[in-house]
Design a protein around this motif. Structure first.
Motif, PDB file in Angstrom:
ATOM      1  N   GLN A 178       0.799  -1.224   0.000  1.00 26.06           N
ATOM      2  CA  GLN A 178       0.000   0.000   0.000  1.00 26.06           C
ATOM      3  C   GLN A 178       0.833   1.277   0.000  1.00 26.06           C
ATOM      4  OE1 GLN A 178      -3.339   0.092  -0.346  1.00 26.06           O
ATOM      5  NE2 GLN A 178      -3.200  -2.144  -0.600  1.00 26.06           N
ATOM      6  N   GLU A 179       2.160   1.173   0.161  1.00 25.74           N
ATOM      7  CA  GLU A 179       2.967   2.399   0.182  1.00 25.74           C
ATOM      8  C   GLU A 179       2.862   3.143  -1.138  1.00 25.74           C
ATOM      9  OE1 GLU A 179       4.935  -0.572   0.263  1.00 25.74           O
ATOM     10  OE2 GLU A 179       4.775  -0.983   2.390  1.00 25.74           O
ATOM     11  N   ARG A 180       2.752   4.457  -1.044  1.00 24.72           N
ATOM     12  CA  ARG A 180       2.667   5.290  -2.246  1.00 24.72           C
ATOM     13  C   ARG A 180       4.072   5.587  -2.753  1.00 24.72           C
ATOM     14  NH1 ARG A 180      -2.065   7.405  -3.573  1.00 24.72           N
ATOM     15  NH2 ARG A 180      -1.061   9.062  -4.760  1.00 24.72           N
ATOM     16  N   ASP A 181       4.248   5.435  -4.051  1.00 22.67           N
ATOM     17  CA  ASP A 181       5.524   5.703  -4.701  1.00 22.67           C
ATOM     18  C   ASP A 181       5.366   6.971  -5.529  1.00 22.67           C
ATOM     19  OD1 ASP A 181       7.762   5.764  -6.425  1.00 22.67           O
ATOM     20  OD2 ASP A 181       8.036   3.604  -6.194  1.00 22.67           O
ATOM     21  N   LEU A 182       6.016   8.049  -5.112  1.00 20.23           N
ATOM     22  CA  LEU A 182       5.864   9.334  -5.780  1.00 20.23           C
ATOM     23  C   LEU A 182       6.306   9.263  -7.233  1.00 20.23           C
ATOM     24  CD1 LEU A 182       5.176  12.340  -5.604  1.00 20.23           C
ATOM     25  CD2 LEU A 182       7.520  12.771  -4.817  1.00 20.23           C
ATOM     26  N   PHE A 183       7.393   8.534  -7.492  1.00 18.66           N
ATOM     27  CA  PHE A 183       7.903   8.428  -8.862  1.00 18.66           C
ATOM     28  C   PHE A 183       6.885   7.732  -9.761  1.00 18.66           C
ATOM     29  CE2 PHE A 183      10.598   6.275 -12.102  1.00 18.66           C
ATOM     30  CZ  PHE A 183      11.128   7.416 -12.688  1.00 18.66           C
ATOM     31  N   VAL A 184       6.240   6.683  -9.252  1.00 23.15           N
ATOM     32  CA  VAL A 184       5.223   5.967 -10.023  1.00 23.15           C
ATOM     33  C   VAL A 184       4.027   6.862 -10.285  1.00 23.15           C
ATOM     34  CG1 VAL A 184       3.611   4.027  -9.974  1.00 23.15           C
ATOM     35  CG2 VAL A 184       5.954   3.708  -9.192  1.00 23.15           C
ATOM     36  N   THR A 185       3.642   7.677  -9.284  1.00 24.11           N
ATOM     37  CA  THR A 185       2.510   8.593  -9.449  1.00 24.11           C
ATOM     38  C   THR A 185       2.796   9.638 -10.521  1.00 24.11           C
ATOM     39  OG1 THR A 185       1.957   8.304  -7.103  1.00 24.11           O
ATOM     40  CG2 THR A 185       0.978  10.188  -8.247  1.00 24.11           C
ATOM     41  N   ILE A 186       4.004  10.163 -10.533  1.00 22.91           N
ATOM     42  CA  ILE A 186       4.368  11.181 -11.535  1.00 22.91           C
ATOM     43  C   ILE A 186       4.317  10.588 -12.939  1.00 22.91           C
ATOM     44  CG2 ILE A 186       6.275  12.612 -12.366  1.00 22.91           C
ATOM     45  CD1 ILE A 186       7.126  12.964  -9.447  1.00 22.91           C
ATOM     46  N   LEU A 187       4.699   9.312 -13.053  1.00 22.63           N
ATOM     47  CA  LEU A 187       4.748   8.675 -14.379  1.00 22.63           C
ATOM     48  C   LEU A 187       3.405   8.088 -14.818  1.00 22.63           C
ATOM     49  CD1 LEU A 187       8.160   6.760 -14.233  1.00 22.63           C
ATOM     50  CD2 LEU A 187       7.623   8.821 -15.535  1.00 22.63           C
ATOM     51  N   THR A 188       2.352   8.288 -14.050  1.00 22.98           N
ATOM     52  CA  THR A 188       1.051   7.708 -14.388  1.00 22.98           C
ATOM     53  C   THR A 188       0.573   8.065 -15.793  1.00 22.98           C
ATOM     54  OG1 THR A 188       0.385   7.586 -12.062  1.00 22.98           O
ATOM     55  CG2 THR A 188      -1.372   7.578 -13.702  1.00 22.98           C
ATOM     56  N   PRO A 189       0.629   9.354 -16.218  1.00 23.13           N
ATOM     57  CA  PRO A 189       0.201   9.664 -17.597  1.00 23.13           C
ATOM     58  C   PRO A 189       1.028   8.931 -18.652  1.00 23.13           C
ATOM     59  CG  PRO A 189       0.378  11.664 -16.272  1.00 23.13           C
ATOM     60  CD  PRO A 189       1.006  10.574 -15.474  1.00 23.13           C
ATOM     61  N   VAL A 190       2.321   8.832 -18.426  1.00 19.63           N
ATOM     62  CA  VAL A 190       3.193   8.131 -19.381  1.00 19.63           C
ATOM     63  C   VAL A 190       2.821   6.658 -19.432  1.00 19.63           C
ATOM     64  CG1 VAL A 190       5.576   7.509 -19.938  1.00 19.63           C
ATOM     65  CG2 VAL A 190       5.058   9.770 -18.989  1.00 19.63           C
ATOM     66  N   ARG A 191       2.599   6.063 -18.258  1.00 19.48           N
ATOM     67  CA  ARG A 191       2.242   4.644 -18.201  1.00 19.48           C
ATOM     68  C   ARG A 191       0.916   4.381 -18.903  1.00 19.48           C
ATOM     69  NH1 ARG A 191       2.090   2.891 -12.268  1.00 19.48           N
ATOM     70  NH2 ARG A 191       2.084   0.794 -13.160  1.00 19.48           N
ATOM     71  N   ALA A 192      -0.025   5.324 -18.784  1.00 18.19           N
ATOM     72  CA  ALA A 192      -1.326   5.157 -19.439  1.00 18.19           C
ATOM     73  C   ALA A 192      -1.174   5.168 -20.962  1.00 18.19           C
ATOM     74  CB  ALA A 192      -2.285   6.256 -18.990  1.00 18.19           C
ATOM     75  N   VAL A 193      -0.349   6.078 -21.468  1.00 17.22           N
ATOM     76  CA  VAL A 193      -0.130   6.154 -22.925  1.00 17.22           C
ATOM     77  C   VAL A 193       0.559   4.890 -23.425  1.00 17.22           C
ATOM     78  CG1 VAL A 193       1.092   7.384 -24.754  1.00 17.22           C
ATOM     79  CG2 VAL A 193      -0.074   8.677 -22.957  1.00 17.22           C
ATOM     80  N   VAL A 194       1.557   4.418 -22.675  1.00 12.08           N
ATOM     81  CA  VAL A 194       2.277   3.201 -23.052  1.00 12.08           C
ATOM     82  C   VAL A 194       1.327   2.002 -23.059  1.00 12.08           C
ATOM     83  CG1 VAL A 194       4.052   1.569 -22.320  1.00 12.08           C
ATOM     84  CG2 VAL A 194       4.519   4.020 -22.258  1.00 12.08           C
ATOM     85  N   ALA A 195       0.443   1.921 -22.052  1.00 13.70           N
ATOM     86  CA  ALA A 195      -0.497   0.799 -21.969  1.00 13.70           C
ATOM     87  C   ALA A 195      -1.450   0.778 -23.152  1.00 13.70           C
ATOM     88  CB  ALA A 195      -1.280   0.871 -20.658  1.00 13.70           C
ATOM     89  N   VAL A 196      -1.986   1.940 -23.507  1.00 17.28           N
ATOM     90  CA  VAL A 196      -2.923   2.007 -24.637  1.00 17.28           C
ATOM     91  C   VAL A 196      -2.211   1.648 -25.934  1.00 17.28           C
ATOM     92  CG1 VAL A 196      -4.371   3.538 -26.002  1.00 17.28           C
ATOM     93  CG2 VAL A 196      -4.447   3.669 -23.513  1.00 17.28           C
TER      94      VAL A 196
END
Length: 373
Positions: free
Chosen positions: A24-42
């Motif tokens: 459950q720990e929040r990873d700030l780096f992962v949160t910042i990259l969320t838009p990039v990860r969404a584009v890569v996934a699509v």
């Protein structure tokens, strides 16, 4: 999740059906990259859909036209399955997949590698559609799915009651959680098998065996005898979350050990636990529609290479070796000796614990899970 605690194996404490969740720990780096990860996934998902379309055209359209010429049909099937499956794995993030030969006796060097041929059986545990894709790429096999009647509601008359209290019996902490009673579902008879395509078995991942219908059922041995390729069998008959090995169904009834007339290849698949940046690769809870599209989108968000652990047993140590001794593996064999031997060897290879639940319990779990949502 406490509401699913009745589906926790009393002997091991393992919950084999719920999808593993990351810490459950929040990873700030992962949160910042969320838009990039969404584009890569699509982007990755669109590429996978394109590959699926090409596969359908090659295997199901051109391959059907070439049916009068079996050798040509086999070449088309190989091109449309092996090459495209490898490309799909690469797009998802499996840039390389290594395998490991596991020997049962220390100090012994395996003298032969895996080379399944037409009519041979490949037996494996089942955690996701990813190993299905890997098997398609590596061996271009036939896939089969079991057919059985829907399990009847469990009752104390046809199953053994189980009582399990989490935690230590101190009256505090986890021990304060109320105990529960549940009965293990009785094993259902496998009525037969149906041969399915690669896309069919991928879309069936996570589901339990279908009920008998108008489709002609065949025995596993009948399918094996007429196959022009190796045949893959998942004796668990459904997927688990990879934390434990489900009870094997009696899928080999009547088969002798050692096997005669064909070779049997055993393998075990394991996945790493999920992290904040890496969703779970196991797929134990299927989607009601377009399965497993949602899971595909989730795992395509990972920006790091994906990994899978595949362990294989050398043919010289498998149940098809004429030097294989059943009593060394299973002192007290059950009705389906081969299924029990395979379960023991796969559990040892993957260092997995066996649970008492079978696909019949997964059926009850999915019914309860969907009723809660």
């Amino acid at each position: 999740m406490e509401k699913f605690s009745s589906f926790r194996d009393p002997g091991t404490g393992i919950q084999p059906f719920l999808a593993p969740v990351p810490p459950q720990e929040r990873d700030l780096f992962v949160t910042i990259l969320t838009p990039v990860r969404a584009v890569v996934a699509v982007t990755r998902t669109v590429l996978i859909i394109v590959l699926i379309s090409i596969h359908c055209v090659l295997v199901h359209v051109i391959g059907f036209i070439c049916r009068p010429v079996p050798p040509l049909q086999d070449v088309i099937s190989w091109l449309g399955t092996v090459l495209l499956a490898r490309l799909a794995l690469y797009v998802i993030g499996f840039w390389s997949v290594s395998t490991e030969l596991i020997v049962r006796k220390r100090g012994k060097i395996p003298e032969n590698k895996w080379n399944p041929r037409a009519g041979d059986l490949i037996v494996s545990n089942w955690s996701s559609w990813i190993e299905v894709l890997w098997l398609a790429y590596k061996y271009n096999p036939l896939f089969v799915l079991p057919v059985a009647n829907a399990p009847a509601a469990s009752s104390p008359r046809d199953a053994s009651s189980i009582s399990y209290t989490p935690g230590r019996k101190t009256g505090t902490g986890s021990a304060a959680i109320s105990s529960f009673d549940r009965v293990l579902s009785s094993p259902e008879v496998i009525r037969g098998f149906r041969q399915v395509s690669l896309l069919d078995i991928i879309s069936s991942t996570g589901n339990t065996p279908s009920a008998p219908s108008s489709v002609h059922l065949r025995s596993l041995d009948d399918i094996r005898r007429s196959a022009r390729r190796p045949v893959v069998v998942f004796p668990e008959c459904t997927t688990s979350n990879g934390r434990g090995l489900l009870r094997f169904a009696d899928v080999f009834n009547g088969a002798s050990v050692p096997t005669k007339g064909y070779n049997l290849f055993l393998m075990c698949v394991r996945y790493d636990p999920p992290t904040a940046s890496q969703p779970s690769l196991s797929h134990s809870v299927p989607a009601a529609t377009l399965n497993p599209l949602r899971h595909l989108l989730q795992i395509c968000t990972s920006l790091s290479p994906q990994s899978i652990s595949i362990r294989q047993l050398p043919l010289s140590e498998s149940p098809s070796s004429q030097l294989f001794i059943v009593n060394e593996v299973v002192p007290e064999p059950r009705s389906d000796v081969l299924a029990e031997v395979c379960a023991v060897l796969i559990a040892r290879m993957g260092k997995m614990k066996r649970v008492g639940f079978g696909w019949e319990d997964k059926y009850a779990f999915l019914d309860f899970y969907r009723g809660r949502r």
